[in-house]
Enzyme design. Structure first.
Site, PDB file in Angstrom:
ATOM      1  N   GLU A 174      -3.372   7.908  -4.418  1.00 57.14           N
ATOM      2  CA  GLU A 174      -3.703   7.515  -5.790  1.00 57.14           C
ATOM      3  C   GLU A 174      -4.978   8.216  -6.269  1.00 57.14           C
ATOM      4  O   GLU A 174      -5.918   8.362  -5.495  1.00 57.14           O
ATOM      5  CB  GLU A 174      -3.887   5.999  -5.863  1.00 57.14           C
ATOM      6  CG  GLU A 174      -2.607   5.238  -5.552  1.00 57.14           C
ATOM      7  CD  GLU A 174      -2.792   3.722  -5.657  1.00 57.14           C
ATOM      8  OE1 GLU A 174      -3.839   3.258  -6.166  1.00 57.14           O
ATOM      9  OE2 GLU A 174      -1.879   2.999  -5.233  1.00 57.14           O
ATOM     10  N   ARG A 230       0.858  -1.178   0.000  1.00 61.32           N
ATOM     11  CA  ARG A 230       0.000   0.000   0.000  1.00 61.32           C
ATOM     12  C   ARG A 230       0.895   1.228   0.000  1.00 61.32           C
ATOM     13  O   ARG A 230       1.978   1.235   0.598  1.00 61.32           O
ATOM     14  CB  ARG A 230      -0.931   0.017   1.225  1.00 61.32           C
ATOM     15  CG  ARG A 230      -2.119  -0.907   1.124  1.00 61.32           C
ATOM     16  CD  ARG A 230      -3.102  -0.432   0.072  1.00 61.32           C
ATOM     17  NE  ARG A 230      -4.254  -1.324  -0.057  1.00 61.32           N
ATOM     18  CZ  ARG A 230      -4.365  -2.259  -0.989  1.00 61.32           C
ATOM     19  NH1 ARG A 230      -3.377  -2.459  -1.837  1.00 61.32           N
ATOM     20  NH2 ARG A 230      -5.449  -3.009  -1.072  1.00 61.32           N
ATOM     21  N   HIS A 281      -0.592   0.807 -10.337  1.00 62.87           N
ATOM     22  CA  HIS A 281      -1.310  -0.152  -9.500  1.00 62.87           C
ATOM     23  C   HIS A 281      -1.790  -1.355 -10.326  1.00 62.87           C
ATOM     24  O   HIS A 281      -2.988  -1.639 -10.420  1.00 62.87           O
ATOM     25  CB  HIS A 281      -2.492   0.511  -8.789  1.00 62.87           C
ATOM     26  CG  HIS A 281      -2.866  -0.182  -7.507  1.00 62.87           C
ATOM     27  ND1 HIS A 281      -3.329   0.495  -6.404  1.00 62.87           N
ATOM     28  CD2 HIS A 281      -2.857  -1.496  -7.156  1.00 62.87           C
ATOM     29  CE1 HIS A 281      -3.590  -0.368  -5.433  1.00 62.87           C
ATOM     30  NE2 HIS A 281      -3.302  -1.580  -5.868  1.00 62.87           N
TER      31      HIS A 281
END
Length: 322
Positions: free
Chosen positions: A270, A241, A288
């Protein structure tokens, strides 16, 4: 009547078809993220909400009363974007989709490691820009991967899969840190050594790969102090993360040559990526992509569907976390 559910983003078509067959489902055909106001309304209008990692569900979006929603069936293994305490206080169950994204996330972590070590991102950009002048002995000299030492922070499913790829594919020695003792056949097979602290792993490793959960407990787990423990020739890889790394501290460490580079698939805010990372050649950046294969994304959706079905049939949801 079928339970009424809302899917917050586009999911694989095969999964969306099954959701509409089994539930009174509202899909997000335009794939536009829901706003906090949308979520506040959804809690009062739907029996279940199916969020993803791109959705933020802080306590402020949960209604103080009149909540219809009974389940948050998360599309993803991580759920740090959900205020689980707020869900628990309102009697809302939360499920996730563990296991099915292990291999593909480990593949991306290994890809990042190879890309940044061998300067492949730099090379592709140079070639596409027409700036390559041809082979020469000193062009884009990188770092050898085979036989080096890999440090893993968080030796769960994905950490073990990454360690296995590194050991059997590239002959790497593996050391790791995990909060609890890990001693099983997988660990013994790769001769991995558990060290007593994160600092010990950072100090020994040529590459460090993060596979720990996100959330408040691990926020900025890797900051200025811990980055300073790493070798100046070492690389940091993150597919966990974004908030596990203090991005400001990482940029500073890269600017000062504290570490050699980084490979990142996740970011704290993000889809925003700090300019200090975007501007660096010795950082490989992916949007991602950890679980982004057809097989894995469909499997994640099917996991969420299994949890939904079990929950509304009055059975234990197989992947309940709250």
């Amino acid at each position: 009547m079928k339970p009424r559910i809302i899917v917050t983003r586009r999911w694989p078509a095969k999964v969306e078809k099954l959701l509409t067959e089994r539930f009174d489902a509202v899909l997000n055909a335009d794939d536009v993220p829901l706003t906090p106001a949308d979520f506040a309304t959804a809690f009062q209008a739907y029996d279940a909400i199916l969020p993803t990692v791109s959705d933020r569900l802080p306590a402020s979006v949960f209604p103080p009363e009149g909540c219809r929603t009974r389940l948050l069936a998360n599309f993803g293994v991580g759920f740090s974007h959900i205020d689980v305490a707020a869900a628990r206080d309102r009697g809302i169950a939360v499920t996730n989709t563990p296991g099915v994204l292990t291999d593909c996330t480990a593949d991306i972590a290994m890809s990042l490691l190879l890309l940044v070590a061998r300067r492949a991102g730099e090379g592709e950009r140079q070639l596409r820009a027409g700036a390559w002048k041809g082979w020469c002995p000193t062009h884009l000299i990188g770092t050898k991967v085979s036989g080096k030492k890999l440090g893993i922070i968080g030796m769960g499913r994905i950490g073990k899969a990454m360690a296995s790829r590194a050991h059997f594919g590239f002959g790497m020695d593996v050391v790791f840190y995990n909060r609890s003792k890990v001693d099983d056949d997988e660990i013994r097979l790769i001769s991995a050594r558990q060290l007593p602290s994160i600092e010990a792993v950072l100090a020994e490793s040529d590459f460090v790969s993060l596979h720990c959960p996100g959330g408040a407990e691990n926020k900025h787990l890797i900051g200025e102090a811990r980055l300073s423990v790493m070798k100046p020739t070492a690389f940091l890889i993150n597919t966990a993360r974004g908030d596990v790394i203090d991005e400001t501290a990482l940029i500073h460490a890269l600017d000062k040559g504290v570490i050699a580079g980084a490979g990142l698939d996740v970011y704290a805010e993000e889809p925003a990526v700090p300019r200090g990372l975007l501007a660096r050649e010795n950082v490989v950046l992916l949007p991602h992509l950890g679980s982004a294969t057809t097989e894995t994304r469909e499997a994640m959706g099917m996991k969420a569907l299994e949890n939904l079905t079990a929950f509304f049939e009055g059975k234990p949801a197989p992947d309940r976390v709250v």
